[in-house]
Scaffold this active site. Structure first.
Site, PDB file in Angstrom:
ATOM      1  N   GLU A 151       2.279   6.100   2.973  1.00 13.48           N
ATOM      2  CA  GLU A 151       2.704   5.068   3.918  1.00 13.48           C
ATOM      3  C   GLU A 151       4.144   4.662   3.649  1.00 13.48           C
ATOM      4  O   GLU A 151       4.892   4.332   4.571  1.00 13.48           O
ATOM      5  CB  GLU A 151       1.772   3.856   3.820  1.00 13.48           C
ATOM      6  CG  GLU A 151       2.122   2.717   4.732  1.00 13.48           C
ATOM      7  CD  GLU A 151       1.103   1.599   4.670  1.00 13.48           C
ATOM      8  OE1 GLU A 151       1.506   0.438   4.796  1.00 13.48           O
ATOM      9  OE2 GLU A 151      -0.097   1.884   4.480  1.00 13.48           O
TER      10      GLU A 151
ATOM     11  N   SER B 296       0.829  -1.205   0.000  1.00  9.93           N
ATOM     12  CA  SER B 296       0.000   0.000   0.000  1.00  9.93           C
ATOM     13  C   SER B 296       0.865   1.257   0.000  1.00  9.93           C
ATOM     14  O   SER B 296       1.788   1.384   0.801  1.00  9.93           O
ATOM     15  CB  SER B 296      -0.920   0.021   1.215  1.00  9.93           C
ATOM     16  OG  SER B 296      -1.833  -1.063   1.178  1.00  9.93           O
TER      17      SER B 296
END
Length: 341
Positions: free
Chosen positions: A336, A264
């Site tokens: 992230e 992600s």
């Protein structure tokens, strides 16, 4: 190399517990398979050696980056003009005294029901940790099966998998921290309360870990994870293995292993009302390419190296997603992945 790095090399050139690699290709150390070269990569073979490496970096004020499995990092195309400190050789797993016994708590009447603590060194792969738990018929880590990277990196980011966070499974953490009084990095350990952790946040990455370079000349508050004790309970080996295999299969179906990537790219935000992947899908960006990088056709929150991608290609897609989400929906997407260089 600059003078400080040369001094560092001189200090460790005869060390049996520190390996030095000059002009190390960082693409070989990243799941993205992207990145230039590091001026120097230092690989500590044990925790005392890691402490000595960090101490010398602090004293010499050398920019550095702590690297585990490289599964959540995007290295610059120009490389890194400092020292990459690898923890990957700090690998090992053991079962230690149960938490209840250590804390003087009441012992379970049935020994088979007592929780166990699995201690894993920071460089241990999460795959090795979850496989060990399965082999020993210990339950509690199945959601992390198939998670790339190392124990140290997972603890640093408070990795979250299928609704479970590292903070839900970890009992105690050991780390190295700079001691002004001793003029060195020293070993510490503690049981951190739940409030010390948050979504993709840990006591080790400060208030903002993602979306920035962690280059540093040596922060006095820097904490480097060296080991973690994970809680687990005895169970049936076959059931534990089946549960773990189901989570691995779910990752495969999401396409996590199809191309080099870092999983992600953006964090999820409950305030947005939907996962970030669906937000990017709704913007019509899935499948968009920039050079050799592509927003995965199978998942909006994954950017893949579709062949010969550069860091600049990935960053262009990151900025595209952020700009569109802000313009169309008013959402501020937060990275992230960690950028180095």
């Amino acid at each position: 190399m600059n003078d400080s790095i040369e001094q560092f090399c001189e200090r460790f050139k005869h060390s049996e517990n520190v390996r030095l690699f000059q002009n190390q290709p960082l693409s070989e150390r990243s799941s993205f398979k992207i990145g230039g070269k590091a001026a120097l990569l230092a690989e500590a073979l044990d925790i005392p050696a890691l402490g000595e490496v960090l101490t010398q970096i602090k004293i010499l004020n050398i920019p550095h980056f702590i690297l585990g499995g490289g599964s959540n990092v995007l290295f610059s195309d120009s490389g890194f003009d400092g020292i990459i400190v690898s923890t990957k050789k700090l690998s090992g797993i053991s079962i230690v005294e149960s938490p209840a016994e250590k804390e003087g708590g009441a012992k379970a009447q049935d020994p088979a029901e007592k929780p166990a603590a699995i201690r894993a060194l920071a460089g241990t792969s999460m795959a090795a940790l979850t496989s060990f738990a399965q082999e020993k018929a210990l339950s509690g880590l199945e959601e992390f099966a198939g998670l790339p990277g190392t124990v140290g990196g997972a603890a640093f980011m408070n990795a979250r998998c299928f609704g479970k966070e590292i903070s839900d499974a970890v009992q105690k953490i050991s780390w190295l921290e700079w001691s002004q009084g001793e003029g060195a990095f020293v070993q510490k350990e503690a049981v951190f309360p739940k409030e010390a952790w948050a979504y993709k946040k840990s006591p080790f990455n400060g208030s903002d870990s993602g979306g920035k370079s962690l280059m540093s000349g040596g922060d006095a508050n820097e904490k480097i994870v060296t080991a973690a004790d994970f809680l687990a309970v005895p169970g049936k080996k076959e059931e534990i293995s089946q549960k773990a295999a189901a989570f691995v299969q779910a990752r495969k179906e999401k396409g996590h292993y199809k191309f080099p990537c870092a999983g992600s790219v953006f964090k999820n935000n409950r305030a947005f009302g939907m996962p970030t992947g669906k937000i990017i899908d709704s913007l019509g960006l899935k499948g968009t390419r920039r050079g050799g990088a592509q927003i995965a056709p199978f998942h909006g929150n994954i950017i893949v190296n579709a062949g010969g991608a550069k860091a600049s290609d990935v960053l262009a897609l990151v900025e595209l997603c952020k700009t569109r989400a802000k313009e169309k929906l008013g959402f501020d997407l937060e990275e992230e992945i960690i950028f180095c260089g």
